[in-house]
Design an enzyme around this catalytic site. Structure first.
Site, PDB file in Angstrom:
ATOM      1  N   CYS A  50       8.236  -4.504   6.552  1.00  0.00           N
ATOM      2  CA  CYS A  50       7.720  -4.356   4.962  1.00  0.00           C
ATOM      3  C   CYS A  50       8.873  -4.388   4.154  1.00  0.00           C
ATOM      4  CB  CYS A  50       7.249  -3.257   4.984  1.00  0.00           C
ATOM      5  SG  CYS A  50       6.305  -2.787   3.404  1.00  0.00           S
ATOM      6  N   CYS A  54      10.248   2.447   0.820  1.00  0.00           N
ATOM      7  CA  CYS A  54       9.972   3.878   0.895  1.00  0.00           C
ATOM      8  C   CYS A  54      10.807   4.616   1.766  1.00  0.00           C
ATOM      9  CB  CYS A  54       8.421   3.710   1.320  1.00  0.00           C
ATOM     10  SG  CYS A  54       7.252   2.805   0.649  1.00  0.00           S
ATOM     11  N   CYS A  57       9.695   5.806   5.361  1.00  0.00           N
ATOM     12  CA  CYS A  57       8.968   4.849   6.289  1.00  0.00           C
ATOM     13  C   CYS A  57       9.935   4.050   7.167  1.00  0.00           C
ATOM     14  CB  CYS A  57       7.985   3.954   5.506  1.00  0.00           C
ATOM     15  SG  CYS A  57       7.009   3.082   6.676  1.00  0.00           S
ATOM     16  N   CYS A  94      -9.285   3.731  10.912  1.00  0.00           N
ATOM     17  CA  CYS A  94      -8.264   3.283  10.081  1.00  0.00           C
ATOM     18  C   CYS A  94      -7.337   2.241  10.415  1.00  0.00           C
ATOM     19  CB  CYS A  94      -7.760   4.537   9.386  1.00  0.00           C
ATOM     20  SG  CYS A  94      -6.730   4.028   7.740  1.00  0.00           S
ATOM     21  N   CYS A 126     -11.799   2.389   7.395  1.00  0.00           N
ATOM     22  CA  CYS A 126     -11.044   2.508   6.405  1.00  0.00           C
ATOM     23  C   CYS A 126      -9.914   1.515   6.577  1.00  0.00           C
ATOM     24  CB  CYS A 126     -10.330   4.031   6.531  1.00  0.00           C
ATOM     25  SG  CYS A 126      -9.385   4.389   5.457  1.00  0.00           S
ATOM     26  N   CYS A 186      -9.133   7.384  -0.312  1.00  0.00           N
ATOM     27  CA  CYS A 186      -8.604   8.249   0.529  1.00  0.00           C
ATOM     28  C   CYS A 186      -7.048   8.192  -0.087  1.00  0.00           C
ATOM     29  CB  CYS A 186      -8.607   7.859   2.107  1.00  0.00           C
ATOM     30  SG  CYS A 186      -7.544   8.776   2.927  1.00  0.00           S
ATOM     31  N   ARG A 258      -7.420  16.110   5.214  1.00  0.00           N
ATOM     32  CA  ARG A 258      -7.206  15.689   6.468  1.00  0.00           C
ATOM     33  C   ARG A 258      -5.666  16.079   6.661  1.00  0.00           C
ATOM     34  NH1 ARG A 258     -10.931  12.009   7.740  1.00  0.00           N
ATOM     35  NH2 ARG A 258     -11.946  11.065   5.780  1.00  0.00           N
TER      36      ARG A 258
HETATM   37  N1  SAM Z   1       1.840  -0.087   3.544  1.00  0.00           N
HETATM   38  C1  SAM Z   1       0.866   0.320   3.134  1.00  0.00           C
HETATM   39  C2  SAM Z   1       1.154   1.223   1.929  1.00  0.00           C
HETATM   40  O1  SAM Z   1       2.368   2.069   1.980  1.00  0.00           O
HETATM   41  O2  SAM Z   1       0.239   1.828   1.243  1.00  0.00           O
HETATM   42  C3  SAM Z   1      -0.093   1.256   3.862  1.00  0.00           C
HETATM   43  C4  SAM Z   1       0.556   1.865   5.178  1.00  0.00           C
HETATM   44  S1  SAM Z   1       1.546   3.414   4.984  1.00  0.00           S
HETATM   45  C5  SAM Z   1       2.386   3.541   6.383  1.00  0.00           C
HETATM   46  C6  SAM Z   1       0.422   4.603   4.895  1.00  0.00           C
HETATM   47  C7  SAM Z   1       0.926   6.071   4.408  1.00  0.00           C
HETATM   48  O3  SAM Z   1       1.598   6.445   5.509  1.00  0.00           O
HETATM   49  C8  SAM Z   1       2.063   5.918   3.235  1.00  0.00           C
HETATM   50  O4  SAM Z   1       1.491   5.939   1.954  1.00  0.00           O
HETATM   51  C9  SAM Z   1       2.617   7.544   3.549  1.00  0.00           C
HETATM   52  O5  SAM Z   1       2.033   8.466   2.628  1.00  0.00           O
HETATM   53  C10 SAM Z   1       2.331   7.477   5.122  1.00  0.00           C
HETATM   54  N2  SAM Z   1       3.619   7.584   5.904  1.00  0.00           N
HETATM   55  C11 SAM Z   1       4.583   6.763   6.099  1.00  0.00           C
HETATM   56  N3  SAM Z   1       5.299   7.153   6.699  1.00  0.00           N
HETATM   57  C12 SAM Z   1       5.447   8.379   7.067  1.00  0.00           C
HETATM   58  C13 SAM Z   1       6.135   9.405   7.695  1.00  0.00           C
HETATM   59  N4  SAM Z   1       7.484   8.961   8.178  1.00  0.00           N
HETATM   60  N5  SAM Z   1       5.904  10.720   7.513  1.00  0.00           N
HETATM   61  C14 SAM Z   1       4.760  11.140   6.914  1.00  0.00           C
HETATM   62  N6  SAM Z   1       3.763  10.184   6.241  1.00  0.00           N
HETATM   63  C15 SAM Z   1       4.254   8.690   6.446  1.00  0.00           C
HETATM   64  C1  DTB Z   2      -1.806   8.887   6.006  1.00  0.00           C
HETATM   65  O1  DTB Z   2      -1.810   9.370   4.757  1.00  0.00           O
HETATM   66  N1  DTB Z   2      -1.131   9.170   6.764  1.00  0.00           N
HETATM   67  C2  DTB Z   2      -1.538   8.207   7.885  1.00  0.00           C
HETATM   68  C3  DTB Z   2      -2.587   7.287   7.330  1.00  0.00           C
HETATM   69  N2  DTB Z   2      -2.590   7.749   5.830  1.00  0.00           N
HETATM   70  C4  DTB Z   2      -2.399   5.933   7.133  1.00  0.00           C
HETATM   71  C5  DTB Z   2      -0.022   7.493   8.225  1.00  0.00           C
HETATM   72  C6  DTB Z   2       0.690   8.446   8.774  1.00  0.00           C
HETATM   73  C7  DTB Z   2       1.922   7.408   9.278  1.00  0.00           C
HETATM   74  C8  DTB Z   2       3.190   8.305   9.936  1.00  0.00           C
HETATM   75  C9  DTB Z   2       4.363   7.419  10.466  1.00  0.00           C
HETATM   76  C10 DTB Z   2       3.971   6.334  11.322  1.00  0.00           C
HETATM   77  O2  DTB Z   2       3.349   6.716  12.354  1.00  0.00           O
HETATM   78  O3  DTB Z   2       4.315   5.364  11.072  1.00  0.00           O
HETATM   79 FE1  SF4 Z   3       5.830  -0.635   3.489  1.00  0.00          FE
HETATM   80 FE2  SF4 Z   3       5.734   1.752   4.713  1.00  0.00          FE
HETATM   81 FE3  SF4 Z   3       6.157   1.544   1.962  1.00  0.00          FE
HETATM   82 FE4  SF4 Z   3       3.858   1.311   3.357  1.00  0.00          FE
HETATM   83  S1  SF4 Z   3       5.044   3.087   3.418  1.00  0.00           S
HETATM   84  S2  SF4 Z   3       4.760  -0.089   1.522  1.00  0.00           S
HETATM   85  S3  SF4 Z   3       4.601   0.293   5.264  1.00  0.00           S
HETATM   86  S4  SF4 Z   3       7.600   0.498   3.663  1.00  0.00           S
END
Ligand code: SAM
Ligand code: DTB
Ligand code: SF4
Length: 322
Positions: A50, A54, A57, A94, A126, A186, A258
């Site tokens: 990606c 973030c 992430c 989802c 979702c 959501c 959730r």
């Molecule tokens: N790329 C899209 C976005 O960022 O909107 C969708 C997928 S993203 C992985 C969905 C959500 O997962 C993020 O907004 C964040 O709140 C959560 N998330 C991602 N990595 C995480 C982590 N290491 N710990 C907790 N929540 C996480």
């Molecule tokens: C949300 O708030 N938590 C979920 C879902 N929406 C998509 C994602 C959590 C991702 C945690 C890190 C991972 O497994 O990559």
């Molecule tokens: Fe990309 Fe992760 Fe950010 Fe979603 S949360 S936009 S997958 S870097």
């Protein structure tokens, strides 16, 4: 509790824990079945690579983590996963993609087909695909998408230090596009990223003042992944998670709250307390998107031990043939 002020939210977060739980439980029982939990299964349909930065992430291409860029899954693979999730008791599925935004073209068309496939199984569908235009939201709605996940993550102020490649207003715009298309929202956040209590209050205040309020509010505890800028953050105090959930329940009485990422390192007792505080859904399945989640059997055992039941499946749906 729409029009709740930031100060009121902050005062709730500062309440002594047990009276806070009393209030949250009362709100919960007024608006929900107190013994019912929805199981929602996640699947990463496009993992890694990606372009966004973030800080939490593991899927960002800017950080060196164990997660690499993978090809997008096929529709059949996704429908098969959804069918399995349904067999195991999930009622919501989802699909996540590591995209900054949705681009029109073959990949989006494939997501549209995935949504159709998941819906044909009678599951709530979702998706979380990054930023979305209104016309893309309309396409997803037409395919049957029930909900779109797009988190605000933290306060507007703290957002800048967590993500630089997009703005809080970008997030709010996508949420508006989702709403306008008639898809349910959501939207939640993450604690444990170094934010202050004021930031947490600000996040809950912003969520509670969205009009209408989100139907679904995921509260994540940071999963600190090696290689990300937040890898050394100390673990979240489980009581902080309980508080966050309790206040979310009080200020968004109708939402499904959730208990999301971070359960792998949470004791059964702490999870029970989160559910008492108003969480009525968990992510179910041994993987979230890329990180670990408790095994299905352990979760079913926990729910059984607590005497909680799971939301009943939609029995009108076609049998799983995928
Ligand atoms: N790329 C899209 C976005 O960022 O909107 C969708 C997928 S993203 C992985 C969905 C959500 O997962 C993020 O907004 C964040 O709140 C959560 N998330 C991602 N990595 C995480 C982590 N290491 N710990 C907790 N929540 C996480
Ligand atoms: C949300 O708030 N938590 C979920 C879902 N929406 C998509 C994602 C959590 C991702 C945690 C890190 C991972 O497994 O990559
Ligand atoms: Fe990309 Fe992760 Fe950010 Fe979603 S949360 S936009 S997958 S870097």
């Amino acid at each position: 509790m729409a029009n709740v002020s930031r100060e009121e939210v902050r005062n709730l977060l500062d309440m002594p824990l047990l009276p806070l739980l009393d209030r949250a439980r009362a709100v919960h029982l007024k608006h929900h079945q107190g013994n019912e939990v929805q199981l929602c299964t996640l699947l990463s349909v496009k993992t890694g690579g990606c372009p966004e930065d973030c800080s939490y992430c593991p899927q960002s291409s800017r950080y060196d983590t164990v997660v690499g860029a993978e090809r997008m899954l096929d529709v059949a693979q996704v429908v098969a996963s959804a069918a399995r999730a349904r067999e195991l008791g999930a009622t919501r599925f989802c699909m996540g993609a590591a995209w900054r935004e949705v681009k029109d073209g073959p990949a989006f068309e494939r997501v549209v087909d995935m949504v159709r496939g998941v819906k044909s199984l009678g599951l709530e569908a979702c998706a979380t695909l990054g930023m979305l235009t209104e016309s893309q939201a309309v396409r997803l709605k037409e395919a049957g998408l029930d909900a779109y996940n797009h988190n605000l993550d933290t306060s507007r102020e703290a957002y800048r230090s967590i993500i630089t490649t997009r703005t809080y207003d970008d997030r709010l715009r996508t949420l508006q596009n989702v709403r306008s298309a008639g898809i349910s929202v959501c939207c939640g956040g993450i604690i444990g990223m170094g934010e202050s209590l004021e930031d947490r209050a600000e996040l809950l205040h912003t969520l509670a003042n969205l009009e209408p309020q989100p139907e679904s509010v995921p509260i994540n505890a940071l999963v600190a992944v090696e290689g990300t800028p937040l890898e050394h953050m100390p673990p979240v105090d489980p009581f902080d998670l309980v508080r966050m959930i309790a206040v979310a329940r009080i200020v968004m009485p109708h939402a499904r709250v959730r208990l999301s990422a971070g359960r792998s390192t949470l004791s059964r007792e702490a999870q029970a307390m989160c559910m008492f505080a108003g969480a009525n859904s968990i992510f179910y399945g041994e993987k979230l998107l890329t990180t670990a989640n408790p095994e299905e059997a352990a979760d079913l055992d926990l729910l059984r031990t607590l005497g909680l039941s799971t939301l009943a499946p939609n029995t009108d749906a076609a049998p799983a043939t995928a």
